[in-house]
Enzyme design. Sequence first.
Site, mmCIF file in Angstrom:
data_model
loop_
_atom_site.group_PDB
_atom_site.id
_atom_site.type_symbol
_atom_site.label_atom_id
_atom_site.label_comp_id
_atom_site.label_asym_id
_atom_site.label_seq_id
_atom_site.Cartn_x
_atom_site.Cartn_y
_atom_site.Cartn_z
ATOM 1 N N LYS A 13 72.675 23.227 -32.269
ATOM 2 C CA LYS A 13 72.801 24.110 -31.104
ATOM 3 C C LYS A 13 72.839 25.558 -31.550
ATOM 4 O O LYS A 13 73.465 25.899 -32.560
ATOM 5 C CB LYS A 13 74.080 23.758 -30.339
ATOM 6 C CG LYS A 13 74.304 24.563 -29.064
ATOM 7 C CD LYS A 13 75.623 24.176 -28.412
ATOM 8 C CE LYS A 13 75.842 24.921 -27.101
ATOM 9 N NZ LYS A 13 77.145 24.585 -26.478
ATOM 10 N N SER A 62 76.634 22.956 -21.892
ATOM 11 C CA SER A 62 75.718 23.988 -22.365
ATOM 12 C C SER A 62 74.857 23.529 -23.545
ATOM 13 O O SER A 62 73.900 24.203 -23.906
ATOM 14 C CB SER A 62 76.518 25.237 -22.770
ATOM 15 O OG SER A 62 77.419 24.958 -23.825
ATOM 16 N N GLY A 107 82.983 23.229 -25.153
ATOM 17 C CA GLY A 107 84.072 24.089 -24.697
ATOM 18 C C GLY A 107 84.619 23.677 -23.348
ATOM 19 O O GLY A 107 85.739 24.035 -22.988
ATOM 20 N N GLY A 108 83.810 22.958 -22.581
ATOM 21 C CA GLY A 108 84.228 22.463 -21.274
ATOM 22 C C GLY A 108 83.377 21.272 -20.902
ATOM 23 O O GLY A 108 82.845 21.197 -19.802
ATOM 24 N N GLY A 109 83.240 20.346 -21.851
ATOM 25 C CA GLY A 109 82.359 19.198 -21.648
ATOM 26 C C GLY A 109 80.936 19.459 -22.093
ATOM 27 O O GLY A 109 80.033 18.675 -21.792
ATOM 28 N N SER A 110 80.717 20.538 -22.844
ATOM 29 C CA SER A 110 79.358 20.989 -23.143
ATOM 30 C C SER A 110 78.576 20.089 -24.082
ATOM 31 O O SER A 110 77.371 20.246 -24.218
ATOM 32 C CB SER A 110 79.400 22.406 -23.728
ATOM 33 O OG SER A 110 79.848 23.321 -22.760
#
Length: 609
Positions: A213, A289, A310-313
């Site tokens: 990524k 993301s 970071g939030g389910g990314s």
Amino acid sequence: MGILKDNGVVYEPINEVDLSPNSDQLYLHSDVKAPRMAGFLAKVFVWFLEMKIIGKILLYFLKKNNRIQKLVSYAVLEESPLYVPLHPYEEFEEQEEEIECLNRGLSASEQVQHAVDCLQSSDSSILEDSNFSFRRWTILDYSRAYTSRQITPLMVAERLISAIMQSSGPEMDMSFFISYDTHDILRQATESTLRYQRGEAISVLDGVPIAVKDEIDCMPYPTTGGSKWLHKVRPCKEDACCVQRLRACGAILVGKTNMHELGAGTSGINPHYGTSRNPYDPKRISGGSSSGSAAVVCAGLCPVALGVDGGGSVRMPAALCGVIGLKPSFGRIPHTGVLPLNWTVGMVGILAGTVEDSLIVYAAISGPAESHKPKIPRLNLPKLNLSNMSSIRMAKSNEWFNDCSDDIRACCSRALANLHKLYGWETIEVTLPDIEVMRLAHYVTIGSECTASIAHHLEKMGKSESGWDVRVALSIYASFNSRDYLNAQRIRNRQMRFHEKIFSMADVIVSPMVGVTAYEIKDDVRDTGELDYVNGAALVRYSIAGNFLGLPAVTVPVGYDRLGLPIGIQFIGKPWSEAKLIQIAYAMEALCKAEYKKPHVFYDILAPS
């Protein structure tokens, strides 16, 4: 805001909150009051939002309408703030025949070999049924093909480059990668081929293509974070720690995958580098993301890719693309060389075609960095054996579990029933309080950390080079104040205590991974990105505890909706319990693998010529 101040919620003391299934705790559905915007409408909204006076008024009502002020900012609660979710280590009652505990100080390749040993002691051959309609090539498939001289890493690299170029062309426009270098890929592949010719392969990862990524430093590429400007003010000078470890195992790092700009969204729609499309239906999102990382694994270009969660990314796009998504405990994998967009909620994660492959790469990149060694437990690896697994208790919060589409609810419920039928695993009903509150507190936290991280860069570059959707996010992030942030950390402490109680009753918490399957990419998003907070809230609904509380979590594909789009189930584990989670994921995968379907866009990189 003075006269505009809201009255905040007064939260009960923790010891008075009932976590039983008969609790009177009210489940709050996400009540997002923001219309979808893209194109010209998004630009107009940004223009107003960035005006000094009008912008402040808009931000106030945006926060008010989405209950941040009531549930977080002005909340009354007794807990003190908890800033970093680094958990103390407690020994688990894991049987010796189920795990292998590694000694400290092993190299990445030595840890990989231990993972392979765990697979070789398994009954993985049970899963390799010739009647399966679709089967992904694994890391061990690559290694065996190279060792037997059926194919070389150089031949694989040439096929891979051809596939990347085809998928990136105007006819397909899959937008998997932000950058890749054919010469560098061929150089790595040539070196790996020579090692195999000499019988000196470093590990089973030697010659295996792995994508990274574009939030993780990987030479020779700039690290853009999905933006057009961040790499100009923060040059990439060396590999991230996790990339160094993969390179030390001989893996071929094939390039930087596309992502939602600055990780500030859930769709993966990027106005700068295009939108990574879902291989199951290229008209739909792959999720964010870590959108490109999920899509390249789904499409067969790489058996594994790295993401940042970071939030389910990692887990969200994994579920939308029908692959494995593993997010370890906070602190398990070094964050060195990863864009510091969110210090306490973001963690390197793994997207893989199979649970076995996620285990191998997890073994390769886990462990403290040499420069700073926090007190984290030794690495445990699971021996994946379906006939020798202990009984598992899974906690399920019904209202939360059911807060998703009908297809997802039915599919995940069926998966739980099958786990009980075949393995005798028990599902216990519980109540997880204040899930929506935790989502909002996490949003305040990740937004505050992102703002603090890049504020000095934004002062130099301005917001003008950012996408229009990200400019909205940055404006909201910048509106959070010390009251917002401190109360969010108090809520973090409160939620940590709730989850500790749940884990005293169960081994894992189970839920769907997302509330909706992949939705369509509209024509108006190309230049501006998209503001869709309703779908965004549905996508992150089940992700937050893993990040906000630093808990390990994994998602496994368990079926498809009526349109043939993938559905994933999630298991959230106790701190440092990755070995147990991987065992559970392996068992879940075994029940569903025969029904896996081939994506519409798929490259058979190892197919016999």
